[in-house]
Design a protein around this motif. Structure first.
Motif, mmCIF file in Angstrom:
data_model
loop_
_atom_site.group_PDB
_atom_site.id
_atom_site.type_symbol
_atom_site.label_atom_id
_atom_site.label_comp_id
_atom_site.label_asym_id
_atom_site.label_seq_id
_atom_site.Cartn_x
_atom_site.Cartn_y
_atom_site.Cartn_z
ATOM 1 N N ILE A 430 0.049 -0.883 0.003
ATOM 2 C CA ILE A 430 0.104 -0.083 0.131
ATOM 3 C C ILE A 430 1.232 1.058 -0.106
ATOM 4 O O ILE A 430 2.146 0.707 0.372
ATOM 5 N N ARG A 431 0.262 2.116 -0.299
ATOM 6 C CA ARG A 431 1.403 3.708 -0.316
ATOM 7 C C ARG A 431 0.226 4.511 0.615
ATOM 8 O O ARG A 431 -0.943 4.415 0.875
ATOM 9 N N VAL A 432 1.379 4.907 1.671
ATOM 10 C CA VAL A 432 1.012 6.087 2.105
ATOM 11 C C VAL A 432 1.792 7.091 2.847
ATOM 12 O O VAL A 432 3.078 7.146 1.772
ATOM 13 N N ALA A 433 0.747 8.323 3.079
ATOM 14 C CA ALA A 433 1.964 9.578 3.482
ATOM 15 C C ALA A 433 3.079 9.410 4.357
ATOM 16 O O ALA A 433 3.426 8.436 5.249
ATOM 17 N N THR A 434 4.472 10.262 4.181
ATOM 18 C CA THR A 434 5.738 9.276 5.165
ATOM 19 C C THR A 434 5.232 9.586 6.468
ATOM 20 O O THR A 434 5.067 9.076 7.709
ATOM 21 N N SER A 435 4.117 10.847 6.348
ATOM 22 C CA SER A 435 4.102 11.461 8.082
ATOM 23 C C SER A 435 2.919 10.324 8.779
ATOM 24 O O SER A 435 2.779 10.295 10.215
ATOM 25 N N ARG A 436 2.781 9.664 8.122
ATOM 26 C CA ARG A 436 1.732 8.486 8.322
ATOM 27 C C ARG A 436 2.008 6.904 8.767
ATOM 28 O O ARG A 436 1.391 6.929 9.467
ATOM 29 N N VAL A 437 3.655 7.202 8.346
ATOM 30 C CA VAL A 437 3.528 5.478 8.677
ATOM 31 C C VAL A 437 3.940 4.744 10.080
ATOM 32 O O VAL A 437 3.247 3.970 10.237
ATOM 33 N N ALA A 438 4.358 5.315 11.062
ATOM 34 C CA ALA A 438 4.226 5.311 11.903
ATOM 35 C C ALA A 438 3.322 5.163 12.641
ATOM 36 O O ALA A 438 2.338 4.172 13.509
ATOM 37 N N GLU A 439 2.141 5.686 12.262
ATOM 38 C CA GLU A 439 0.379 5.973 12.826
ATOM 39 C C GLU A 439 0.038 4.515 12.449
ATOM 40 O O GLU A 439 -0.665 3.486 12.632
ATOM 41 N N VAL A 440 0.131 4.235 11.008
ATOM 42 C CA VAL A 440 -0.013 2.726 10.388
ATOM 43 C C VAL A 440 0.391 1.910 10.789
ATOM 44 O O VAL A 440 -0.401 0.737 10.841
ATOM 45 N N LEU A 441 1.670 1.867 10.874
ATOM 46 C CA LEU A 441 1.892 0.631 11.300
ATOM 47 C C LEU A 441 1.824 0.333 13.282
ATOM 48 O O LEU A 441 1.239 -1.049 13.458
ATOM 49 N N GLY A 442 1.390 1.078 13.563
ATOM 50 C CA GLY A 442 1.271 1.106 15.540
ATOM 51 C C GLY A 442 0.198 0.311 15.055
ATOM 52 O O GLY A 442 -0.901 -0.474 16.051
ATOM 53 N N ARG A 443 -1.195 0.788 14.165
ATOM 54 C CA ARG A 443 -2.702 0.076 13.622
ATOM 55 C C ARG A 443 -2.185 -1.345 13.774
ATOM 56 O O ARG A 443 -2.618 -2.152 14.313
ATOM 57 N N TYR A 444 -1.872 -1.354 12.537
ATOM 58 C CA TYR A 444 -0.989 -2.834 12.587
ATOM 59 C C TYR A 444 -0.806 -3.817 13.116
ATOM 60 O O TYR A 444 -0.879 -4.614 13.995
ATOM 61 N N LEU A 445 0.064 -3.296 14.824
ATOM 62 C CA LEU A 445 0.863 -3.973 15.709
ATOM 63 C C LEU A 445 -0.492 -4.236 16.793
ATOM 64 O O LEU A 445 -0.753 -5.308 16.940
ATOM 65 N N GLU A 446 -1.597 -3.200 16.883
ATOM 66 C CA GLU A 446 -1.708 -2.997 17.593
ATOM 67 C C GLU A 446 -3.560 -3.912 17.668
ATOM 68 O O GLU A 446 -3.897 -5.129 18.030
ATOM 69 N N ALA A 447 -3.996 -3.730 16.251
ATOM 70 C CA ALA A 447 -4.316 -5.556 15.766
ATOM 71 C C ALA A 447 -4.106 -6.934 15.533
ATOM 72 O O ALA A 447 -4.483 -7.342 15.079
ATOM 73 N N ASP A 448 -2.498 -6.819 16.152
ATOM 74 C CA ASP A 448 -1.932 -8.194 15.530
ATOM 75 C C ASP A 448 -2.211 -8.329 14.512
ATOM 76 O O ASP A 448 -2.606 -9.294 14.082
ATOM 77 N N HIS A 449 -1.340 -7.614 13.719
ATOM 78 C CA HIS A 449 -2.171 -8.081 12.202
ATOM 79 C C HIS A 449 -1.243 -7.950 11.322
ATOM 80 O O HIS A 449 -0.132 -6.470 11.181
ATOM 81 N N ALA A 450 -0.716 -9.232 10.033
ATOM 82 C CA ALA A 450 0.984 -8.402 9.335
ATOM 83 C C ALA A 450 -0.444 -8.941 7.638
ATOM 84 O O ALA A 450 0.452 -8.931 6.460
ATOM 85 N N ARG A 451 -1.112 -8.220 7.093
ATOM 86 C CA ARG A 451 -1.579 -8.773 6.338
ATOM 87 C C ARG A 451 -2.671 -7.154 5.850
ATOM 88 O O ARG A 451 -2.835 -6.817 6.546
ATOM 89 N N ALA A 452 -1.796 -7.326 4.433
ATOM 90 C CA ALA A 452 -2.470 -5.720 3.672
ATOM 91 C C ALA A 452 -4.065 -5.755 3.671
ATOM 92 O O ALA A 452 -5.274 -6.406 3.703
ATOM 93 N N ASP A 453 -4.798 -4.298 4.918
ATOM 94 C CA ASP A 453 -6.047 -4.454 5.005
ATOM 95 C C ASP A 453 -6.512 -2.387 4.527
ATOM 96 O O ASP A 453 -5.497 -2.546 5.610
ATOM 97 N N SER A 454 -7.081 -2.567 3.982
ATOM 98 C CA SER A 454 -7.285 -1.107 3.994
ATOM 99 C C SER A 454 -8.101 -0.158 4.975
ATOM 100 O O SER A 454 -8.054 0.954 5.507
ATOM 101 N N ARG A 455 -8.554 -1.437 5.637
ATOM 102 C CA ARG A 455 -9.606 -0.843 6.730
ATOM 103 C C ARG A 455 -8.521 -0.287 7.617
ATOM 104 O O ARG A 455 -8.878 0.711 8.955
ATOM 105 N N LEU A 456 -7.499 -0.631 8.342
ATOM 106 C CA LEU A 456 -6.827 -0.145 9.123
ATOM 107 C C LEU A 456 -5.793 0.752 7.924
ATOM 108 O O LEU A 456 -5.180 1.345 9.925
ATOM 109 N N VAL A 457 -5.985 0.962 7.356
ATOM 110 C CA VAL A 457 -4.756 2.284 7.151
ATOM 111 C C VAL A 457 -6.254 3.777 6.771
ATOM 112 O O VAL A 457 -5.522 4.797 6.912
ATOM 113 N N GLU A 458 -6.940 3.305 6.916
ATOM 114 C CA GLU A 458 -8.618 4.610 6.232
ATOM 115 C C GLU A 458 -8.273 5.683 7.387
ATOM 116 O O GLU A 458 -7.567 5.355 8.557
#
Ligand code: ATP
Length: 458
Positions: A430-458
């Motif tokens: 997926i492509r994300v703004a550089t300023s959002r990378v930490a937040e997006v990774l944080g969401r995946y880690l919190e959701a215990d999720h390592a697959r591309a899932d657009s719900r976690l990016v919006e």
């Protein structure tokens, strides 16, 4: 169908990638002791932190403790370890090898062709004799019997002898528990299977003190809680199974005991990683007698005093780490590529490194932008920066380390301030703004999720 034996593959991957090394390897190694390398120490620390959070921090009825390894020698008399913590040992007079008499079926005679002990024509096995598993040493400068101390073979006794200290300091009321993580030592007759059975290992133990009569209800609850915790680490459900101790296996004081077994594959198969035990009031009663100190709990509200029963959960940090390594290893084909890939599919929260950061090329300001991003992310997650070699090779190296996310800085990144995040498990991007990378990774880690899932990016 038994699952394949992956231990040999894992031992070599663990060394190559820096998970686990043989102790004192340059001297030929010790065989039964292992050192955790840079990736291994992160993995094991994540296991321990997750246990501590689940058992101590997220609960208000369990307190933490860190008792010393060396204890008064009488502790081990009271606990029964001096007289009874032994395994039956047989020697072979012909080849001088030693075996555990109760595990001869799992052992191999050192001579070729490979057979079980006793099966070669000239094997000469002795009668079994009891071998105490405690390491002995001396306290102070004089090596005499009065100064003998033991390296603890379990962490539990540090909890029993501190039961009243903790209860009085915290004003906890029964039922409550005490938990600790620490090293334990057992002079195992036949250590082996990598870090499965070693002579120095780490335990994560919790003793839950309950009113007699309520013990079996607490026991059932802890059994389920502990299975849930192991499932939460990402271990496959069909690799985990309860094993109830038979009357023969049950310690004389125990009212009930279940092991939680994990299927390590190959000939090892299902083996204990955790034990849940109902120990009655055995330990407190023994310490009360040997120390002549009253260890009763005073229930003021109900005007009662009694020695609590204990439900114990005891799990090996190293055995869980081995289970995670076995569970995570995947070798898979990749569409459109000749070479397949090796993936350590760790649960993202346990993965030693959370993200790899890669400039696609070494020019156009990409390395500078990537290094800036890596430095910013490092404040929150363990991150690995890599600019060496083809991008496909760099992804593969992180797949093998179990890194769930790969962040790539490409030609578009410097122009529009965005990066791609690649997912280890499905290789989606997926492509994300550089300023959002930490937040997006944080969401995946919190959701215990390592697959591309657009719900976690919006
Ligand atoms: P085993 O039957 O395998 O010798 P045990 O029943 O003696 O084990 P416990 O005394 O119940 O084991 O210890 C609790 C946990 O500590 C085990 O479930 C295991 O995870 C861990 N453990 C025990 N001995 C070892 C060892 N030698 N090496 C690594 N971990 C160990």
């Amino acid at each position: 169908m038994p699952r394949p034996d992956v231990l040999e593959t894992l031992v070599s991957l663990a060394k190559r990638r820096g998970f686990i090394f043989q102790s004192s390897e340059i001297y030929g190694g010790t065989g039964s002791v292992w050192d955790y390398g840079p990736l291994g120490v992160e993995l094991k620390n994540n296991v321990k932190a997750r246990w501590w959070n689940a058992m101590v921090r997220e609960r208000d009825d369990v307190e933490g403790l860190d008792a010393a390894i060396l204890m008064h020698p009488k502790v081990w008399e009271a606990s029964g370890h001096v007289s009874g913590f032994s395994d039956p040992l047989v020697d072979c007079r012909a080849c001088k090898a030693r075996f555990r008499a109760d595990k001869l079926g799992d052992a191999a005679c050192p001579r070729k062709p490979s057979k079980q002990p006793g099966e070669h024509a000239d094997c000469q096995l002795t009668e079994p004799r009891q071998f105490n598993l405690m390491f002995k040493t001396f306290m102070g400068p004089v090596e005499e019997s009065a100064s003998v101390v033991y390296l603890r073979p379990e962490t539990a006794q540090g909890i029993f002898v501190n039961f009243l200290n903790v209860q009085q300091a915290t004003r906890q009321k029964v039922p409550f528990g005490i938990a600790q993580i620490g090293k334990a030592f057992r002079n195992e007759i036949t250590p082996g299977n990598f870090i499965f059975r070693t002579r120095e290992f780490e335990q994560m133990e919790m003793q839950f003190f309950v009113e007699p009569g309520t013990d079996m209800a607490h026991f059932e609850r802890w059994k389920q809680d502990r299975l849930e915790w192991l499932l939460g680490l990402g271990l496959d459900r069909d690799r985990l199974a309860f094993h109830q101790h038979t009357d023969k296996e049950l310690a004389h004081y125990a009212r009930a005991a279940f092991d939680i077994n994990f299927d390590f594959g190959g000939t090892l198969g299902f083996q204990e990683i955790e034990g849940v035990h109902n120990r009655s009031d055995f330990d407190l009663r023994q310490h009360q007698e040997y120390s002549s100190k009253k260890l009763e709990y005073v229930d003021q509200a109900n005007n009662k005093r009694y020695l609590p029963y204990v439900i114990e959960t005891s799990v090996g940090a190293d055995r869980v780490t081995l289970a995670l390594l076995v569970n995570a290893l995947r070798e898979e084909a990749v569409e459109g590529e000749q070479e397949g890939r090796t993936v350590m599919g760790f649960h993202p929260a346990l993965a030693p490194i959370k993200a790899g950061v890669f400039p696609l090329t070494k020019k156009d300001g990409q390395p500078e932008m990537a290094e800036r991003l890596a430095a910013a992310l490092r404040k929150r997650f363990p991150v690995f920066y890599d600019e060496a070699g083809a991008i496909g090779r760099r992804y593969r190296r992180q797949d093998e380390a179990g890194t769930p996310f790969g962040i790539t800085i490409d030609g578009d990144s410097t122009a529009n301030d965005s990066v791609t995040i690649r997912f280890r498990d499905d290789m989606g991007q997926i492509r994300v703004a550089t300023s959002r990378v930490a937040e997006v990774l944080g969401r995946y880690l919190e959701a215990d999720h390592a697959r591309a899932d657009s719900r976690l990016v919006e």
